[in-house]
Write an enzyme that holds these catalytic residues in place. Structure first.
Site, PDB file in Angstrom:
ATOM      1  N   SER A   1       0.790  -1.167  -0.096  1.00 12.72           N
ATOM      2  CA  SER A   1      -0.090   0.164  -0.045  1.00 12.72           C
ATOM      3  C   SER A   1       0.952   1.354  -0.053  1.00 12.72           C
ATOM      4  CB  SER A   1      -0.723  -0.063   1.190  1.00 12.72           C
ATOM      5  OG  SER A   1      -1.698  -1.086   1.277  1.00 12.72           O
TER       6      SER A   1
ATOM      7  N   MET B   1       3.387   2.406   5.281  1.00 12.86           N
ATOM      8  CA  MET B   1       3.024   1.557   4.143  1.00 12.86           C
ATOM      9  C   MET B   1       2.664   0.017   4.993  1.00 12.86           C
ATOM     10  SD  MET B   1       5.952   0.412   1.399  1.00 12.86           S
ATOM     11  CE  MET B   1       6.093   1.879   0.834  1.00 12.86           C
ATOM     12  N   CYS B   2       1.972  -0.734   4.244  1.00 10.66           N
ATOM     13  CA  CYS B   2       1.802  -2.009   4.766  1.00 10.66           C
ATOM     14  C   CYS B   2       1.677  -3.151   3.439  1.00 10.66           C
ATOM     15  CB  CYS B   2       0.527  -2.152   5.383  1.00 10.66           C
ATOM     16  SG  CYS B   2      -1.067  -2.030   4.433  1.00 10.66           S
ATOM     17  N   THR B   3       1.644  -4.288   3.765  1.00 10.11           N
ATOM     18  CA  THR B   3       1.681  -5.096   2.927  1.00 10.11           C
ATOM     19  C   THR B   3       0.261  -5.856   2.474  1.00 10.11           C
ATOM     20  OG1 THR B   3       2.461  -6.968   4.229  1.00 10.11           O
ATOM     21  CG2 THR B   3       4.009  -6.077   2.706  1.00 10.11           C
TER      22      THR B   3
ATOM     23  N   THR C   1      -1.191  -6.684   6.408  1.00 13.56           N
ATOM     24  CA  THR C   1      -0.547  -6.522   7.608  1.00 13.56           C
ATOM     25  C   THR C   1       0.358  -5.057   7.871  1.00 13.56           C
ATOM     26  OG1 THR C   1       0.142  -9.211   7.313  1.00 13.56           O
ATOM     27  CG2 THR C   1       1.418  -7.673   8.828  1.00 13.56           C
TER      28      THR C   1
END
Length: 185
Positions: free
Chosen positions: A40, A59-61, A77
């Site tokens: 993201s 930021m995330c995955t 996550t």
């Protein structure tokens, strides 16, 4: 007076529905190519929770996979304080390819999710209209296969978010982090 109020409310509802219908969906959407790992990169929203939490976001995955019945399992996550939090969502496919629905079990809000554009290998731009008892909101997400995207893709995200009525203070390029990135492999 009551008739005028109903007329105004009716016009506002029609305007909201028209705006929602004007959100484009990726032509020739290929759901199997959307699966896999995404980062993201950008988030834009006019919701109250976004305004309150914006300064904490990173930021995330996100891992997208297809379920046996053709829906999307979306697992994100992200760092929250000293922890990594994982959230699973089931996006139910709608008749139009590239369009999904989701109902939040926690808040009861209904989400109309549209994959606006993607080239599957680099980026995906996703728009969501959220219907909630308090007030509707809009959210735009920019996903990338890598932790960085070209300035042109970032500008397209910003431009599209503005087209959805979001202001510059409601648009955020998420700060990069290595925290929680390995957990979502």
């Amino acid at each position: 007076m009551q008739a005028m109020l109903l007329s105004v409310l009716g016009m506002a509802l029609l305007g909201a529905l028209h705006a929602q219908d004007s959100i484009p969906i990726q032509a020739d959407f290929q759901q199997d190519k959307l699966t896999g790992r995404w980062y993201s990169i950008g988030l834009a929203s006019n919701s109250n929770w976004f305004k309150e939490k914006r300064h904490l976001m990173k930021m995330c995955t996100t891992i997208i996979s297809t379920t046996a019945d053709g829906n999307l399992e979306v697992t994100s996550t992200y760092p929250k304080g000293d922890q990594c939090v994982t959230r699973n969502s089931l996006y139910t496919k709608m008749e139009q390819p590239g369009r999904f629905s989701y109902t939040s079990p926690r808040w009861g809000s209904k989400h109309d999710i549209r994959v606006v554009e993607t080239n599957y290998e680099e980026y995906a731009l996703v728009a969501t209209h959220i219907s909630k008892s308090t007030s509707p909101s809009t959210m735009v997400l920019l996903y990338s296969r890598t932790k960085e995207l070209s300035p042109e893709r970032l500008e397209r995200f910003t431009q599209f978010s503005r087209e959805q009525g979001l202001t510059d203070d409601e648009i955020l390029i998420l700060p990069q982090t290595d925290k929680c990135m390995a957990d979502a492999a």
